[in-house]
Motif scaffolding. Structure first.
Motif, short mmCIF file in Angstrom:
data_model
loop_
_atom_site.label_atom_id
_atom_site.label_comp_id
_atom_site.label_asym_id
_atom_site.label_seq_id
_atom_site.Cartn_x
_atom_site.Cartn_y
_atom_site.Cartn_z
N UNK A 1 128.26 -66.24 -87.49
CA UNK A 1 128.77 -65.71 -88.95
C UNK A 1 129.54 -65.69 -88.65
N UNK A 2 131.35 -65.55 -87.66
CA UNK A 2 132.23 -65.43 -87.83
C UNK A 2 133.27 -66.54 -87.93
N UNK A 3 132.57 -68.15 -87.77
CA UNK A 3 132.48 -69.28 -88.34
C UNK A 3 132.21 -70.10 -89.67
N UNK A 4 131.53 -68.76 -90.72
CA UNK A 4 131.22 -69.09 -92.19
C UNK A 4 132.10 -68.70 -93.01
N UNK A 5 132.50 -69.28 -93.55
CA UNK A 5 133.79 -69.37 -95.37
C UNK A 5 132.48 -68.73 -95.73
N UNK B 1 123.44 -64.35 -82.27
CA UNK B 1 124.73 -64.03 -83.50
C UNK B 1 124.98 -62.79 -83.70
N UNK B 2 124.40 -61.67 -84.18
CA UNK B 2 125.11 -60.87 -84.65
C UNK B 2 125.01 -59.40 -84.20
N UNK B 3 124.88 -58.90 -83.13
CA UNK B 3 124.85 -58.66 -81.40
C UNK B 3 125.43 -58.80 -80.21
N UNK B 4 126.19 -60.47 -80.47
CA UNK B 4 126.51 -60.72 -79.59
C UNK B 4 128.37 -61.10 -79.42
N UNK B 5 128.31 -61.27 -78.07
CA UNK B 5 130.07 -60.93 -78.23
C UNK B 5 131.12 -61.19 -78.63
N UNK B 6 130.31 -61.99 -80.17
CA UNK B 6 131.44 -62.91 -80.88
C UNK B 6 130.27 -62.16 -82.49
N UNK B 7 129.98 -61.42 -82.57
CA UNK B 7 129.47 -60.37 -83.23
C UNK B 7 129.69 -60.47 -83.99
N UNK B 8 129.22 -58.94 -85.02
CA UNK B 8 130.04 -58.03 -86.17
C UNK B 8 129.50 -56.48 -85.76
N UNK B 9 130.21 -56.47 -85.34
CA UNK B 9 130.66 -54.60 -84.92
C UNK B 9 130.00 -53.90 -86.16
N UNK B 10 130.08 -54.11 -87.22
CA UNK B 10 129.60 -53.29 -88.88
C UNK B 10 128.83 -53.02 -88.38
#
Length: 183
Positions: free
Chosen positions: A28-32, A104-113
């Motif tokens: 998700x972090x790579x999605x614009x 993806x959301x809970x993984x190491x590069x996921x979303x803290x929010x």
């Protein structure tokens, strides 16, 4: 425009669907925002009319899934001994059906929010049954608020660990392990 406007509801539904599709495909972090807008067939400015930023949209898109997961956790009969509750198996089946997104959301590069929102939803749903006395035997001296936070953190931890397995165990098996830990 108001939230009751059918055009607003339709646009937000398309944006939520677009971000969920893209999040299932990659990090998700790579999605614009531009990619989300393109997938939803709206212009980029439209995204910002409805959402503060990409994370705000992702959280809104995942809200229904978070609610389902939290509701399943609250349905578990924590006070009763016995076999693994169907609701706990359903919780893991829910996550398994959406594994790429949860991973993806809970993984190491996921979303803290997202993680904070999931924990908050679990605590809210668990607080009620725990306050009503539906806690495992021997834990009546633990305040319901603390017990709800404890179990919310434990469930997120087990789900995260389970999603890292390749291949992940069947939902029923991880539910049985989790039930053993809870009991």
């Amino acid at each position: 425009m108001t939230d009751d406007d059918p055009r607003v509801r339709r646009t937000r539904a398309r944006l939520r669907a677009a971000v969920l599709e893209l999040s299932a495909e990659r990090d998700p972090d790579s999605i614009t925002v531009a990619e989300i807008a393109q997938r939803a067939d709206v212009n980029r400015a439209t995204v910002y009319i409805h959402y503060r930023d990409r994370d705000d949209l992702v959280l809104d898109a995942m809200e229904a899934a978070v609610g389902e997961l939290a509701a399943e956790a609250a349905r578990c009969p924590y006070r009763e001994a016995g076999p693994v509750p169907a609701s706990l198996v359903a919780l893991f089946e829910h996550v398994g059906a959406r594994a790429p997104l949860y991973r993806r959301m809970l993984g190491p590069y996921g979303s803290a929010r997202f993680c904070a929102r999931l924990r908050e939803a679990l605590v809210v749903e668990l607080r009620g049954p725990f306050a009503a006395g539906s806690r495992p035997p021997g834990h009546d001296d633990v305040p319901p608020e603390i017990h709800a936070h404890y179990l919310a953190g434990a469930l997120i931890g087990v789900v995260t660990c389970w999603l890292e397995e390749h291949p992940p165990r069947p939902a029923g098996e991880i539910a049985a392990m989790t039930w053993g830990l809870i009991r």
